[in-house]
Motif scaffolding. Sequence first.
Motif, mmCIF file in Angstrom:
data_model
loop_
_atom_site.group_PDB
_atom_site.id
_atom_site.type_symbol
_atom_site.label_atom_id
_atom_site.label_comp_id
_atom_site.label_asym_id
_atom_site.label_seq_id
_atom_site.Cartn_x
_atom_site.Cartn_y
_atom_site.Cartn_z
ATOM 1 N N PRO A 74 -8.894 27.467 2.236
ATOM 2 C CA PRO A 74 -8.329 28.423 3.194
ATOM 3 C C PRO A 74 -9.374 28.994 4.149
ATOM 4 N N MET A 75 -10.613 29.160 3.675
ATOM 5 C CA MET A 75 -11.650 29.652 4.578
ATOM 6 C C MET A 75 -11.878 28.665 5.723
ATOM 7 N N LEU A 76 -11.929 27.355 5.406
ATOM 8 C CA LEU A 76 -12.096 26.349 6.449
ATOM 9 C C LEU A 76 -10.896 26.350 7.397
ATOM 10 N N SER A 77 -9.704 26.516 6.840
ATOM 11 C CA SER A 77 -8.514 26.609 7.675
ATOM 12 C C SER A 77 -8.626 27.790 8.632
ATOM 13 N N ASN A 78 -9.061 28.927 8.114
ATOM 14 C CA ASN A 78 -9.203 30.118 8.953
ATOM 15 C C ASN A 78 -10.283 29.928 10.019
ATOM 16 N N LEU A 79 -11.389 29.306 9.644
ATOM 17 C CA LEU A 79 -12.479 29.111 10.606
ATOM 18 C C LEU A 79 -12.058 28.187 11.741
ATOM 19 N N THR A 80 -11.155 27.246 11.451
ATOM 20 C CA THR A 80 -10.741 26.308 12.493
ATOM 21 C C THR A 80 -9.768 26.933 13.491
ATOM 22 N N GLN A 81 -9.524 28.230 13.378
ATOM 23 C CA GLN A 81 -8.936 28.961 14.500
ATOM 24 C C GLN A 81 -9.849 28.850 15.711
ATOM 25 N N LEU A 82 -11.141 28.666 15.435
ATOM 26 C CA LEU A 82 -12.174 28.694 16.457
ATOM 27 C C LEU A 82 -12.539 27.276 16.883
ATOM 28 N N ARG A 83 -12.697 27.086 18.172
ATOM 29 C CA ARG A 83 -12.988 25.743 18.663
ATOM 30 C C ARG A 83 -14.329 25.235 18.136
ATOM 31 N N GLU A 84 -15.296 26.114 17.984
ATOM 32 C CA GLU A 84 -16.601 25.674 17.501
ATOM 33 C C GLU A 84 -16.490 25.055 16.098
ATOM 34 N N ALA A 85 -15.659 25.653 15.252
ATOM 35 C CA ALA A 85 -15.466 25.102 13.903
ATOM 36 C C ALA A 85 -14.703 23.783 13.967
ATOM 37 N N ARG A 86 -13.712 23.702 14.853
ATOM 38 C CA ARG A 86 -12.973 22.448 14.996
ATOM 39 C C ARG A 86 -13.898 21.330 15.476
ATOM 40 N N GLN A 87 -14.765 21.661 16.423
ATOM 41 C CA GLN A 87 -15.683 20.648 16.937
ATOM 42 C C GLN A 87 -16.653 20.185 15.857
ATOM 43 N N PHE A 88 -17.051 21.088 14.977
ATOM 44 C CA PHE A 88 -17.931 20.702 13.868
ATOM 45 C C PHE A 88 -17.223 19.693 12.963
ATOM 46 N N ILE A 89 -15.984 19.994 12.582
ATOM 47 C CA ILE A 89 -15.248 19.108 11.683
ATOM 48 C C ILE A 89 -14.950 17.763 12.352
ATOM 49 N N LEU A 90 -14.785 17.788 13.663
ATOM 50 C CA LEU A 90 -14.452 16.570 14.402
ATOM 51 C C LEU A 90 -15.675 15.844 14.955
#
Length: 355
Positions: A162-178
Amino acid sequence: MGDQQQLEEMLPFLSLTSRPDVRATALQYLLGVTASKNSAQFFLKNKVFIEKILSLTEDSEASIAKDSYLCLINLTAYGKFCKVLLEDYDPVPKFVHTVTNSESEFADSACMILSNVTREEPGAERVLDSLVKGDVGLAKVVEVFCQEGYNKKGKQLHYIGPMLSNLTQLREARQFILDRDRCVVQRLLPFTQYQGSVIRRGGIVGALKNCCFETAHHEWLLSDDVDILPFLMLPLAGPEEIAEDEMEQLPDELQYLGDDKQREEEPNIRQMLLETLLQLCATKHGRKMLRDKHIYYILRELHTWEAQPGLKLAVENVVQILISDEPEDVNNLNEVQIPEGVQKQLDQPQREEQQ
């Protein structure tokens, strides 16, 4: 809520220098207070208690430290408390170190606190900023999450999901995962079917849904390099028999699943999976890939099986896009401007369903 005067009289006992038995009794009373309705308001007006609780998470008595963490878990259920906790006390580095410490007895509790404080975007921003600037980064957190049995004390660390889900509200976190060089998303995909924890499973599905808002990555996500589609469809597939000619048109991973195949049991996770598919339909390439993979057959069986009206509607929304004529000169449906009056008409059935 406990009596305020009684609580104030306990302050001297909430100290690392007081007798352990007295300290434990005082903290247990305080723990009961944190579980009561509107308790966060008291602590926000009497911040000295927050300082005491934070200090007692370092107590040498494990039971006292545990109750201190439980107090914080209860209090971080409230958004206003999270804001004050993060801004005034900056506990994120401490909790991140606790999560990534393989010998920590309190790693799960720290996970839950970080999950709570990242639910709202400002909290997510603060935690992500701490991870970027600190000596323990997001890459380490993902590594810990993906490593079965990382914590030597038997802590499962499911709430990193859930923490990762919450962090991916943010584009920077999405870009990290992608990030295509890190292979993070490929490591997370198997957890969409993780049977050991609905918390972990739901967290990762939520993170993937958020990542699919990055439409520029759809082609890559659907390519053989990632192959996200089977990981989204398998939880939605059931044991129903499909005609042989239809079966052969499905991806190999979705064929001949057996009589014991079970669908995702949690409605919220099924909802997120369908929303992820809908998001992949935003791009022309995504729509073509979903059609070419013939996922309609699985969605058809899901629609027949699904008992919840809201989720039936969610299936229909995906199917409608897949069976509709392809709009001309539209590569990204998210960029299409819908007139306000039309949008209100489209939103009306969903509002009625939610009511």
